[in-house]
Design a protein around this motif. Sequence first.
Motif, PDB file in Angstrom:
ATOM      1  N   VAL A  13       0.836  -1.207   0.000  1.00  0.00           N
ATOM      2  CA  VAL A  13       0.000   0.000   0.000  1.00  0.00           C
ATOM      3  C   VAL A  13       0.871   1.258   0.000  1.00  0.00           C
ATOM      4  O   VAL A  13       0.603   2.216  -0.744  1.00  0.00           O
ATOM      5  CB  VAL A  13      -0.971  -0.012   1.201  1.00  0.00           C
ATOM      6  N   ALA A  14       1.909   1.251   0.812  1.00  0.00           N
ATOM      7  CA  ALA A  14       2.813   2.410   0.860  1.00  0.00           C
ATOM      8  C   ALA A  14       3.533   2.606  -0.467  1.00  0.00           C
ATOM      9  O   ALA A  14       3.681   3.741  -0.945  1.00  0.00           O
ATOM     10  CB  ALA A  14       3.821   2.239   1.992  1.00  0.00           C
ATOM     11  N   LEU A  15       3.967   1.516  -1.083  1.00  0.00           N
ATOM     12  CA  LEU A  15       4.639   1.605  -2.376  1.00  0.00           C
ATOM     13  C   LEU A  15       3.694   2.127  -3.455  1.00  0.00           C
ATOM     14  O   LEU A  15       4.066   3.008  -4.240  1.00  0.00           O
ATOM     15  CB  LEU A  15       5.191   0.240  -2.779  1.00  0.00           C
ATOM     16  N   PHE A  16       2.468   1.626  -3.470  1.00  0.00           N
ATOM     17  CA  PHE A  16       1.475   2.088  -4.437  1.00  0.00           C
ATOM     18  C   PHE A  16       1.195   3.578  -4.256  1.00  0.00           C
ATOM     19  O   PHE A  16       1.130   4.334  -5.228  1.00  0.00           O
ATOM     20  CB  PHE A  16       0.181   1.286  -4.312  1.00  0.00           C
ATOM     21  N   ALA A  17       1.042   4.009  -3.005  1.00  0.00           N
ATOM     22  CA  ALA A  17       0.769   5.420  -2.731  1.00  0.00           C
ATOM     23  C   ALA A  17       1.943   6.294  -3.178  1.00  0.00           C
ATOM     24  O   ALA A  17       1.740   7.340  -3.813  1.00  0.00           O
ATOM     25  CB  ALA A  17       0.497   5.621  -1.243  1.00  0.00           C
ATOM     26  N   ALA A  18       3.161   5.868  -2.866  1.00  0.00           N
ATOM     27  CA  ALA A  18       4.336   6.653  -3.244  1.00  0.00           C
ATOM     28  C   ALA A  18       4.482   6.750  -4.757  1.00  0.00           C
ATOM     29  O   ALA A  18       4.753   7.828  -5.301  1.00  0.00           O
ATOM     30  CB  ALA A  18       5.586   6.034  -2.632  1.00  0.00           C
ATOM     31  N   VAL A  19       4.283   5.628  -5.454  1.00  0.00           N
ATOM     32  CA  VAL A  19       4.419   5.627  -6.916  1.00  0.00           C
ATOM     33  C   VAL A  19       3.333   6.478  -7.562  1.00  0.00           C
ATOM     34  O   VAL A  19       3.610   7.267  -8.478  1.00  0.00           O
ATOM     35  CB  VAL A  19       4.401   4.180  -7.458  1.00  0.00           C
ATOM     36  N   SER A  20       2.102   6.359  -7.091  1.00  0.00           N
ATOM     37  CA  SER A  20       1.021   7.125  -7.703  1.00  0.00           C
ATOM     38  C   SER A  20       1.187   8.625  -7.462  1.00  0.00           C
ATOM     39  O   SER A  20       0.944   9.432  -8.368  1.00  0.00           O
ATOM     40  CB  SER A  20      -0.336   6.635  -7.207  1.00  0.00           C
ATOM     41  N   VAL A  21       1.613   9.008  -6.277  1.00  0.00           N
ATOM     42  CA  VAL A  21       1.844  10.436  -6.003  1.00  0.00           C
ATOM     43  C   VAL A  21       3.016  10.952  -6.830  1.00  0.00           C
ATOM     44  O   VAL A  21       2.964  12.066  -7.369  1.00  0.00           O
ATOM     45  CB  VAL A  21       2.055  10.675  -4.492  1.00  0.00           C
ATOM     46  N   ALA A  22       4.067  10.143  -6.964  1.00  0.00           N
ATOM     47  CA  ALA A  22       5.217  10.562  -7.776  1.00  0.00           C
ATOM     48  C   ALA A  22       4.823  10.727  -9.241  1.00  0.00           C
ATOM     49  O   ALA A  22       5.268  11.675  -9.904  1.00  0.00           O
ATOM     50  CB  ALA A  22       6.346   9.542  -7.648  1.00  0.00           C
ATOM     51  N   LEU A  23       3.993   9.817  -9.754  1.00  0.00           N
ATOM     52  CA  LEU A  23       3.525   9.953 -11.138  1.00  0.00           C
ATOM     53  C   LEU A  23       2.686  11.209 -11.322  1.00  0.00           C
ATOM     54  O   LEU A  23       2.840  11.930 -12.314  1.00  0.00           O
ATOM     55  CB  LEU A  23       2.713   8.723 -11.546  1.00  0.00           C
ATOM     56  N   LEU A  24       1.807  11.485 -10.367  1.00  0.00           N
ATOM     57  CA  LEU A  24       0.974  12.681 -10.453  1.00  0.00           C
ATOM     58  C   LEU A  24       1.829  13.940 -10.414  1.00  0.00           C
ATOM     59  O   LEU A  24       1.645  14.850 -11.226  1.00  0.00           O
ATOM     60  CB  LEU A  24      -0.038  12.697  -9.308  1.00  0.00           C
ATOM     61  N   TRP A  25       2.782  13.982  -9.497  1.00  0.00           N
ATOM     62  CA  TRP A  25       3.645  15.156  -9.376  1.00  0.00           C
ATOM     63  C   TRP A  25       4.469  15.364 -10.651  1.00  0.00           C
ATOM     64  O   TRP A  25       4.572  16.482 -11.165  1.00  0.00           O
ATOM     65  CB  TRP A  25       4.563  14.991  -8.165  1.00  0.00           C
ATOM     66  N   SER A  26       5.061  14.273 -11.164  1.00  0.00           N
ATOM     67  CA  SER A  26       5.909  14.422 -12.345  1.00  0.00           C
ATOM     68  C   SER A  26       5.105  14.823 -13.570  1.00  0.00           C
ATOM     69  O   SER A  26       5.543  15.650 -14.363  1.00  0.00           O
ATOM     70  CB  SER A  26       6.706  13.146 -12.607  1.00  0.00           C
ATOM     71  N   LEU A  33       5.467  22.881 -17.433  1.00  0.00           N
ATOM     72  CA  LEU A  33       6.583  23.344 -18.262  1.00  0.00           C
ATOM     73  C   LEU A  33       6.221  23.403 -19.739  1.00  0.00           C
ATOM     74  O   LEU A  33       6.695  24.280 -20.473  1.00  0.00           O
ATOM     75  CB  LEU A  33       7.790  22.430 -18.077  1.00  0.00           C
ATOM     76  N   THR A  34       5.410  22.447 -20.199  1.00  0.00           N
ATOM     77  CA  THR A  34       5.099  22.368 -21.624  1.00  0.00           C
ATOM     78  C   THR A  34       3.750  22.972 -21.996  1.00  0.00           C
ATOM     79  O   THR A  34       3.405  23.016 -23.177  1.00  0.00           O
ATOM     80  CB  THR A  34       5.108  20.894 -22.079  1.00  0.00           C
ATOM     81  N   GLY A  35       2.989  23.406 -20.995  1.00  0.00           N
ATOM     82  CA  GLY A  35       1.681  23.981 -21.276  1.00  0.00           C
ATOM     83  C   GLY A  35       0.620  22.922 -21.542  1.00  0.00           C
ATOM     84  O   GLY A  35      -0.431  23.219 -22.096  1.00  0.00           O
ATOM     85  N   GLY A  36       0.876  21.701 -21.124  1.00  0.00           N
ATOM     86  CA  GLY A  36      -0.085  20.616 -21.314  1.00  0.00           C
ATOM     87  C   GLY A  36      -1.140  20.602 -20.227  1.00  0.00           C
ATOM     88  O   GLY A  36      -1.108  21.400 -19.290  1.00  0.00           O
ATOM     89  N   PRO A  37      -2.075  19.672 -20.337  1.00  0.00           N
ATOM     90  CA  PRO A  37      -3.149  19.599 -19.335  1.00  0.00           C
ATOM     91  C   PRO A  37      -2.652  18.979 -18.026  1.00  0.00           C
ATOM     92  O   PRO A  37      -1.830  18.077 -18.020  1.00  0.00           O
ATOM     93  CB  PRO A  37      -4.178  18.681 -19.996  1.00  0.00           C
ATOM     94  N   ALA A  38      -3.172  19.479 -16.927  1.00  0.00           N
ATOM     95  CA  ALA A  38      -2.829  18.931 -15.614  1.00  0.00           C
ATOM     96  C   ALA A  38      -3.653  17.668 -15.371  1.00  0.00           C
ATOM     97  O   ALA A  38      -4.761  17.516 -15.887  1.00  0.00           O
ATOM     98  CB  ALA A  38      -3.113  19.952 -14.531  1.00  0.00           C
ATOM     99  N   ALA A  39      -3.097  16.756 -14.594  1.00  0.00           N
ATOM    100  CA  ALA A  39      -3.789  15.506 -14.285  1.00  0.00           C
ATOM    101  C   ALA A  39      -4.313  15.551 -12.856  1.00  0.00           C
ATOM    102  O   ALA A  39      -3.800  16.280 -12.008  1.00  0.00           O
ATOM    103  CB  ALA A  39      -2.830  14.329 -14.439  1.00  0.00           C
ATOM    104  N   GLU A  40      -5.356  14.765 -12.615  1.00  0.00           N
ATOM    105  CA  GLU A  40      -5.874  14.580 -11.271  1.00  0.00           C
ATOM    106  C   GLU A  40      -5.469  13.190 -10.811  1.00  0.00           C
ATOM    107  O   GLU A  40      -5.043  12.349 -11.606  1.00  0.00           O
ATOM    108  CB  GLU A  40      -7.396  14.706 -11.260  1.00  0.00           C
ATOM    109  N   TYR A  41      -5.656  12.912  -9.521  1.00  0.00           N
ATOM    110  CA  TYR A  41      -5.246  11.624  -8.971  1.00  0.00           C
ATOM    111  C   TYR A  41      -5.985  10.468  -9.648  1.00  0.00           C
ATOM    112  O   TYR A  41      -5.406   9.417  -9.892  1.00  0.00           O
ATOM    113  CB  TYR A  41      -5.478  11.603  -7.458  1.00  0.00           C
ATOM    114  N   ARG A  42      -7.239  10.674  -9.999  1.00  0.00           N
ATOM    115  CA  ARG A  42      -8.004   9.602 -10.656  1.00  0.00           C
ATOM    116  C   ARG A  42      -7.419   9.258 -12.021  1.00  0.00           C
ATOM    117  O   ARG A  42      -7.506   8.121 -12.470  1.00  0.00           O
ATOM    118  CB  ARG A  42      -9.475   9.975 -10.767  1.00  0.00           C
TER     119      ARG A  42
END
Length: 70
Positions: A13-26, A33-42
């Motif tokens: 669970v901790a690994l999944f949470a860390a990976v998903s938050v890192a993907l969202l942040w990145s 930086l590129t002017g693209g659309p922002a993503a939500e957690y879903r």
Amino acid sequence: MKRISARLVAFAVALFAAVSVALLWSWNALAELTGGPAAEYRHVLAAIIIAFAARSLFTSRRRRHHQHVS
């Protein structure tokens, strides 16, 4: 059959949470930086589910069986 410990579940669970938050942040950092659309957690959750589904579809059953038997 192996028993699943609470420690393993907590780690997963901790690994999944860390990976998903890192993907969202990145994604959002690159989008800014590129002017693209922002993503939500879903959106990140959907991308992870699609990645696992694609992996299971494109990996042969025979190969998956041999990986888990050891």
